[in-house]
Design a protein around this motif. Sequence first.
Motif, PDB file in Angstrom:
ATOM      1  N   GLY A 252      45.250 -24.078  68.003  1.00 19.02           N
ATOM      2  CA  GLY A 252      46.309 -24.416  67.060  1.00 19.02           C
ATOM      3  C   GLY A 252      46.317 -23.600  65.791  1.00 19.02           C
ATOM      4  O   GLY A 252      47.217 -23.755  64.958  1.00 19.02           O
ATOM      5  N   LEU A 253      45.322 -22.714  65.603  1.00 18.74           N
ATOM      6  CA  LEU A 253      45.283 -21.887  64.402  1.00 18.74           C
ATOM      7  C   LEU A 253      46.370 -20.816  64.505  1.00 18.74           C
ATOM      8  O   LEU A 253      46.412 -20.054  65.480  1.00 18.74           O
ATOM      9  N   PRO A 254      47.291 -20.738  63.536  1.00 19.17           N
ATOM     10  CA  PRO A 254      48.359 -19.736  63.640  1.00 19.17           C
ATOM     11  C   PRO A 254      47.834 -18.319  63.493  1.00 19.17           C
ATOM     12  O   PRO A 254      46.783 -18.086  62.874  1.00 19.17           O
ATOM     13  N   VAL A 255      48.560 -17.373  64.074  1.00 20.39           N
ATOM     14  CA  VAL A 255      48.256 -15.958  63.881  1.00 20.39           C
ATOM     15  C   VAL A 255      48.830 -15.547  62.531  1.00 20.39           C
ATOM     16  O   VAL A 255      50.044 -15.504  62.344  1.00 20.39           O
ATOM     17  N   MET A 256      47.953 -15.281  61.578  1.00 20.43           N
ATOM     18  CA  MET A 256      48.376 -14.934  60.229  1.00 20.43           C
ATOM     19  C   MET A 256      48.643 -13.428  60.169  1.00 20.43           C
ATOM     20  O   MET A 256      47.738 -12.619  60.382  1.00 20.43           O
ATOM     21  N   GLU A 257      49.885 -13.065  59.864  1.00 17.62           N
ATOM     22  CA  GLU A 257      50.275 -11.657  59.922  1.00 17.62           C
ATOM     23  C   GLU A 257      49.458 -10.793  58.972  1.00 17.62           C
ATOM     24  O   GLU A 257      49.161  -9.642  59.273  1.00 17.62           O
ATOM     25  N   TYR A 258      49.087 -11.335  57.816  1.00 16.36           N
ATOM     26  CA  TYR A 258      48.414 -10.509  56.815  1.00 16.36           C
ATOM     27  C   TYR A 258      46.953 -10.237  57.139  1.00 16.36           C
ATOM     28  O   TYR A 258      46.343  -9.345  56.525  1.00 16.36           O
ATOM     29  N   ARG A 259      46.381 -10.955  58.102  1.00 14.29           N
ATOM     30  CA  ARG A 259      44.945 -10.784  58.324  1.00 14.29           C
ATOM     31  C   ARG A 259      44.542 -10.673  59.793  1.00 14.29           C
ATOM     32  O   ARG A 259      43.459 -10.171  60.093  1.00 14.29           O
ATOM     33  N   ASP A 260      45.359 -11.144  60.717  1.00 13.25           N
ATOM     34  CA  ASP A 260      44.999 -11.160  62.139  1.00 13.25           C
ATOM     35  C   ASP A 260      45.676 -10.003  62.866  1.00 13.25           C
ATOM     36  O   ASP A 260      46.909  -9.963  62.976  1.00 13.25           O
ATOM     37  N   GLY A 261      44.880  -9.081  63.373  1.00 11.27           N
ATOM     38  CA  GLY A 261      45.440  -7.911  64.039  1.00 11.27           C
ATOM     39  C   GLY A 261      45.657  -8.065  65.524  1.00 11.27           C
ATOM     40  O   GLY A 261      46.121  -7.133  66.185  1.00 11.27           O
ATOM     41  N   ALA A 262      45.305  -9.220  66.091  1.00  5.98           N
ATOM     42  CA  ALA A 262      45.539  -9.502  67.516  1.00  5.98           C
ATOM     43  C   ALA A 262      44.851  -8.496  68.431  1.00  5.98           C
ATOM     44  O   ALA A 262      45.362  -8.150  69.490  1.00  5.98           O
ATOM     45  N   LYS A 263      43.675  -8.027  68.024  1.00  7.21           N
ATOM     46  CA  LYS A 263      42.849  -7.176  68.876  1.00  7.21           C
ATOM     47  C   LYS A 263      41.476  -7.822  68.991  1.00  7.21           C
ATOM     48  O   LYS A 263      41.023  -8.502  68.072  1.00  7.21           O
ATOM     49  N   PRO A 264      40.798  -7.622  70.119  1.00  7.49           N
ATOM     50  CA  PRO A 264      39.508  -8.306  70.306  1.00  7.49           C
ATOM     51  C   PRO A 264      38.434  -7.809  69.354  1.00  7.49           C
ATOM     52  O   PRO A 264      38.324  -6.610  69.066  1.00  7.49           O
ATOM     53  N   GLY A 265      37.625  -8.759  68.850  1.00  4.10           N
ATOM     54  CA  GLY A 265      36.485  -8.421  68.021  1.00  4.10           C
ATOM     55  C   GLY A 265      36.867  -7.567  66.833  1.00  4.10           C
ATOM     56  O   GLY A 265      37.872  -7.805  66.158  1.00  4.10           O
ATOM     57  N   ASP A 266      36.052  -6.547  66.588  1.00 12.53           N
ATOM     58  CA  ASP A 266      36.300  -5.645  65.464  1.00 12.53           C
ATOM     59  C   ASP A 266      36.978  -4.355  65.911  1.00 12.53           C
ATOM     60  O   ASP A 266      36.937  -3.342  65.210  1.00 12.53           O
ATOM     61  N   SER A 267      37.620  -4.385  67.084  1.00 10.71           N
ATOM     62  CA  SER A 267      38.180  -3.151  67.634  1.00 10.71           C
ATOM     63  C   SER A 267      39.351  -2.624  66.821  1.00 10.71           C
ATOM     64  O   SER A 267      39.639  -1.421  66.861  1.00 10.71           O
ATOM     65  N   LEU A 268      40.060  -3.481  66.067  1.00 11.40           N
ATOM     66  CA  LEU A 268      41.176  -2.972  65.268  1.00 11.40           C
ATOM     67  C   LEU A 268      40.669  -1.960  64.249  1.00 11.40           C
ATOM     68  O   LEU A 268      41.231  -0.874  64.100  1.00 11.40           O
ATOM     69  N   VAL A 269      39.590  -2.311  63.543  1.00 10.15           N
ATOM     70  CA  VAL A 269      39.052  -1.380  62.552  1.00 10.15           C
ATOM     71  C   VAL A 269      38.479  -0.145  63.243  1.00 10.15           C
ATOM     72  O   VAL A 269      38.675   0.986  62.793  1.00 10.15           O
ATOM     73  N   GLY A 270      37.789  -0.347  64.359  1.00  9.11           N
ATOM     74  CA  GLY A 270      37.236   0.791  65.079  1.00  9.11           C
ATOM     75  C   GLY A 270      38.310   1.747  65.559  1.00  9.11           C
ATOM     76  O   GLY A 270      38.186   2.970  65.416  1.00  9.11           O
ATOM     77  N   ASP A 271      39.395   1.205  66.132  1.00 14.46           N
ATOM     78  CA  ASP A 271      40.489   2.058  66.606  1.00 14.46           C
ATOM     79  C   ASP A 271      41.191   2.757  65.446  1.00 14.46           C
ATOM     80  O   ASP A 271      41.596   3.923  65.561  1.00 14.46           O
ATOM     81  N   LEU A 272      41.341   2.038  64.330  1.00 15.30           N
ATOM     82  CA  LEU A 272      42.003   2.630  63.178  1.00 15.30           C
ATOM     83  C   LEU A 272      41.183   3.784  62.616  1.00 15.30           C
ATOM     84  O   LEU A 272      41.721   4.864  62.318  1.00 15.30           O
TER      85      LEU A 272
END
Length: 514
Positions: A252-272
């Motif tokens: 039930g926790l909403p996906v917060m646009e400002y903080r949730d990148g919808a990628k597994p684990g820390d892969s968003l920062v790694g890919d970036l």
Amino acid sequence: MTASPPPPRLPADLAAGLRADLAAGYTRDAVEDALGPVATAALSREEPVPARRATARSAAPAAVLARLLVLGLPVRRAALDAALPRTGTAGAVAAGLVVAAGQGPDDEVRGLVDLRPYEVSDDAGETRWWVASDLGELATGHSLRADHVLGIGGASLTLARTTVRDHRPRVLDLGTGCGIQALHAHRHADHVVATDVSRRALDFAAFNAALAGTAFDLREGSLLEPVRGERFDLVVSNPPFVITPPAAHAAGLPVMEYRDGAKPGDSLVGDLVAGLGDHLAPGGVAQLLGNWEHHAGEGWRERVGGWLAAAGTDGWVVQREVQDPAEYAHTWLRDGGLRPGSPLFDAALEAWLDDFEARGVEAVGFGYVLLRRPAAASTTPWRRLEEVDAPVHRPLGGHVTAVLLAQEWLATHDDAALAATHLVVADDVTEERYLRPGEQDPRVLQLRQGEGFGRTYRPGTLVAGAVGACDGELTLGQIVGGLAALLDQPADAVAAEVLPAARDLLLDGFLRLA
């Protein structure tokens, strides 16, 4: 929960008048004076009651506007007309800042956004803006909406303080949010591109730019997609790096646009990090904040170092904080406005702990990542990954620039060139000596840096003597020769100890080229 109100839009004919009204009565000093020290301190702790009491007793413009646009409390139309004499309630309504119940002087007006003064002093100079964002939990009394546009928080301030502020022709603010990093960048850039996945965030950024008397090249899209094929001289980003497991959203926790990148684990920062190298012009720098996981059997430096290798650039990573899994989950659940003990808080916390345990995540680190594409081709990229947990309150941009310049110089000058160089001790460096009463010789000698990361360095006798002689008059080689003669030691042995230490001290900013 009700839908989010429309984002503000600033008509061109209102911008100058609103800016003048705010400058006349709604500055940081004016707000602090209206609230008083007790309420100001309480508000910084997210405790609104003293500020509510203080603003209820004052008709000063700063009190009226803080009550309306920070605390989210209603004011009378006549009070707002007096606080914004050029703009008036009608203009504030037209800009989407407030909604009015009627036309009468005693009719109620309610704020639709958070708008507060922001003042900055750094290497690019001093300035003052007013920054709009969505009203937070303090004003609304409920958890944040999924499309919430965040204002200036601790992470935003951290990134702004760390960013280099020399002239950069093209700057990218990736994940701009309310636009604060783009506002900083426009003072020392020819062109600023600001991107975000949220159309709502881009509208807030456009409003804040217009209120500041400028404009950005705003583009909607995820991460680097809106700038495919482009290169920049500076990239800044406070990306949606929070590691939120899908099971928490399922609970039930909403996906917060400002903080949730919808990628597994820390892969968003790694890919970036891996993708940013292709978007840096020669001499270009990227600076971002991020989280990275600490896995059982894998050091964090090894994990993040792999991201730097994929970027193919120079890289400098500073880990500032480490949280255990429960502490990390608690931080971000409270950030979204949830309170411990509520069913959703507990269910999401369970999901977080299950996910971290299943993937072997023992802790999560937070810090700065800097990438640089050298102006000249380099066969061996410079990589530095370190932990610095001392508090930093001053702007770091100038220090970061100095470190990068020192590293470039050191990479192209061998020990012979270093020995022929005149060095000076940086102005912010002090020497500390610790000894017992009655003793003549110190038991501990250390150098302390007043600026930058506030580092300390404990030199040996030879290095301490060399640093003490670095006043720009003699070359480092002459200082080494003098120490060798004074202490009756071989010059080569003295140089073998002093020259590597001098490189470290130059890189950390204790020493500077004369």
